[in-house]
Design an enzyme around this catalytic site. Structure first.
Site, mmCIF file in Angstrom:
data_model
loop_
_atom_site.group_PDB
_atom_site.id
_atom_site.type_symbol
_atom_site.label_atom_id
_atom_site.label_comp_id
_atom_site.label_asym_id
_atom_site.label_seq_id
_atom_site.Cartn_x
_atom_site.Cartn_y
_atom_site.Cartn_z
ATOM 1 N N PRO A 1 -18.393 -9.691 -18.833
ATOM 2 C CA PRO A 1 -18.383 -11.156 -18.795
ATOM 3 C C PRO A 1 -17.694 -11.684 -17.539
ATOM 4 O O PRO A 1 -16.690 -11.115 -17.099
ATOM 5 C CB PRO A 1 -17.569 -11.530 -20.032
ATOM 6 C CG PRO A 1 -16.604 -10.396 -20.182
ATOM 7 C CD PRO A 1 -17.353 -9.162 -19.727
ATOM 8 N N ARG B 1 -18.362 -15.571 -16.196
ATOM 9 C CA ARG B 1 -18.296 -17.001 -16.524
ATOM 10 C C ARG B 1 -17.654 -17.268 -17.895
ATOM 11 O O ARG B 1 -16.903 -18.224 -18.049
ATOM 12 C CB ARG B 1 -19.742 -17.509 -16.537
ATOM 13 C CG ARG B 1 -19.932 -18.968 -16.608
ATOM 14 C CD ARG B 1 -21.431 -19.257 -16.834
ATOM 15 N NE ARG B 1 -22.297 -18.491 -15.980
ATOM 16 C CZ ARG B 1 -22.860 -18.948 -14.861
ATOM 17 N NH1 ARG B 1 -22.631 -20.189 -14.484
ATOM 18 N NH2 ARG B 1 -23.659 -18.186 -14.150
ATOM 19 N N CYS C 1 -22.691 -32.488 6.069
ATOM 20 C CA CYS C 1 -23.898 -33.074 6.653
ATOM 21 C C CYS C 1 -25.138 -32.366 6.128
ATOM 22 O O CYS C 1 -25.783 -31.592 6.850
ATOM 23 C CB CYS C 1 -23.810 -33.009 8.172
ATOM 24 S SG CYS C 1 -22.438 -33.986 8.763
HETATM 25 C C1 LIG Z 1 -22.956 -11.528 -12.093
HETATM 26 C C2 LIG Z 1 -22.915 -10.349 -12.954
HETATM 27 C C3 LIG Z 1 -22.216 -10.355 -14.165
HETATM 28 C C4 LIG Z 1 -21.492 -11.557 -14.705
HETATM 29 O O1 LIG Z 1 -22.316 -12.647 -14.997
HETATM 30 P P1 LIG Z 1 -21.677 -13.889 -15.753
HETATM 31 O O2 LIG Z 1 -22.796 -14.839 -15.939
HETATM 32 O O3 LIG Z 1 -20.621 -14.452 -14.892
HETATM 33 O O4 LIG Z 1 -21.118 -13.373 -17.043
HETATM 34 C C5 LIG Z 1 -22.149 -9.174 -14.880
HETATM 35 N N1 LIG Z 1 -22.774 -8.045 -14.443
HETATM 36 C C6 LIG Z 1 -23.470 -8.021 -13.299
HETATM 37 C C7 LIG Z 1 -24.134 -6.758 -12.875
HETATM 38 C C8 LIG Z 1 -23.571 -9.159 -12.520
HETATM 39 O O5 LIG Z 1 -24.268 -9.127 -11.381
#
Ligand SMILES: *Cc1c(COP(=O)(O)O)cnc(C)c1O
Length: 424
Positions: A277, A279, A346
């Site tokens: 996780p 976000r 800009c």
């Molecule tokens: C970006 C990413 C995540 C995390 O995604 P979230 O939406 O921030 O939870 C997890 N694993 C991989 C491989 C990613 O590229």
């Protein structure tokens, strides 16, 4: 229902016990403010949902790699999901134990792979045959065994708000198809420098439905079962990240439902579960505070011009991301207007919100852009000669300047003048 992060105390938004206007006064604007208690609670809630499952939370560093935050997450037992040597460097500085780090990404360089081998990370999430060959060669050179998982592309279309955040269908560059995954595991089985330890899938970002995860898991478990029948026994399944948060009126991922769907089949096979996780942990734990510079009327439109824009928070412009925007201090009696909230860059694409109804602010007022803790600062740039903003981490009444605002000298560091001298 949990309390909304950054609540109002006496009419002013606050992080922990600290009003945001006090932080803006002390550290200037635009300013990122993180509330550690919110991030910690999100991690706890995720863990609680998965109960006593054998779980590794590998926090996705690209969401927000600030060292102060990363070190605290590591202190709570989180590992890390990284996508570059730069993120590995960050994790090692922050004290993330290497045995809790997984490394994804389609374009890992030899240097990055070597650094991760030397650090003894938990596993490479391998995205192509060519990459696995390089990992094998570098592991052999070092006389070590490289642990890996194959990232499978399950060819699942998960609903995400923007096409750029979908990664689980066959037309994206991520992962390999099931038959190629099997071929890679079989190839590796004859190579002593390679150790297959897991299988990995990541289907996208800001997904609020558990169902696509159940399907993705079923897809990779079928591969794992097949491998087991051939004598290749894996230790973990990595379900990736992407669990959605609430930006507007959508429901966040029902993490408890997700856990109910995915824990039993993983447990049944005696596998460990890795989650990535980003976000979900930090999204609502951050706000961007910007100061209103001008309010401009042009024809029928109203523009609220702030000192923060796409260089600080590119999600509105890049993904059409929606972020709630509120005055830091309530303005009782202010008329409501519908306005574009824009930055000073800009570019016509420089906006934080379009056609947004909010109390009409006055120059000097502070606005808080909510749910900016993920993919906020990490995507900030120096475009237009902008100094990247300061980041502050609040824990109760404790305030840490987690990253100072960049200086003008920071902007030219490493550049060369015609007389051959480096500036500054
Ligand atoms: C970006 C990413 C995540 C995390 O995604 P979230 O939406 O921030 O939870 C997890 N694993 C991989 C491989 C990613 O590229």
């Amino acid at each position: 229902m949990r309390a909304k992060p950054f609540p109002r105390i006496d009419g002013t938004l606050a992080a922990g016990e600290v009003p945001l206007d006090a932080l803006a006064r002390e550290f200037g604007t635009p300013l990122y403010v993180y509330d550690w208690a919110v991030a910690r609670t999100n991690l706890e809630r995720l863990r609680a949902a998965f109960g006593d499952a054998d779980l590794l939370v590998a926090y996705s560093v690209k969401a927000n790699g600030n060292l102060a935050l990363l070190a605290r997450l590591a202190g709570e037992g989180a590992g890390a999901d990284i996508v570059s040597g730069g993120e590995l460097h960050r994790c090692l500085l922050a004290g993330v134990p290497p045995e809790r780090i997984v490394f994804a990404g389609v374009g890992k360089t030899r240097d990055e792979i070597a650094a991760a081998l030397d650090a003894r990370i938990l596993a490479f999430n391998v995205e192509s045959r060519g990459e696995l060959e390089v990992i094998d060669a570098l592991a052999r050179e070092r006389g070590v065994r490289a642990r890996f998982a194959v990232r499978v592309n399950p060819d699942i279309e998960a609903g995400t708000p923007h096409e750029y955040t979908r990664t689980g269908h066959a037309a994206t560059k991520f992962g390999v198809a099931a038959d190629e995954a099997l071929a890679l595991y079989r190839w590796a089985a004859g190579r002593p420098a390679l150790e297959a330890v897991g299988i990995d899938v990541h289907i996208g970002s800001q997904i609020v439905e558990p169902e696509p995860y159940r399907r993705a898991l079923a897809h990779v478990l079928e591969i794992a079962d097949r491998l087991a029948s051939e004598g290749v026994s894996l230790r973990f399944v990595d379900l990736g990240g992407g669990y959605g948060v609430r930006y507007a009126d959508e429901e966040a991922m029902a993490i408890e439902t997700l856990a109910r769907l995915v824990v039993p089949p993983v447990r049944e096979r005696g596998l460990r579960l890795v989650l990535e996780p980003g976000r979900f942990i930090v999204g609502d734990a951050g706000v961007l505070v910007a100061r209103v510079l001008y309010v401009k009327r042009s024809g029928t439109k109203t523009f609220v011009i702030t000192d923060g824009g796409m260089t600080e928070l590119i999600r509105p412009s890049h993904y059409r991301g929606y972020h709630e925007i509120e005055p830091v201090r309530e303005r009782p009696g202010a008329p409501r207007v519908t306005a574009d909230v824009v930055g000073p860059i800009c570019e016509t694409g420089d906006f934080l919100a379009r056609e947004r109804t909010l109390p009409l602010p006055e120059p000097g007022d502070l606005l808080a852009v909510r749910t900016a803790g993920a993919y906020g600062f990490t995507m900030a740039s120096n475009y237009n000669g902008r100094r990247r903003p300061a980041e502050v981490l609040v824990d109760g009444d404790d305030v840490v300047l987690a990253r100072r605002r960049e200086s003008f000298d920071d902007l030219v560091r490493g550049e060369r003048l015609p007389d051959g001298g480096y500036a500054p």
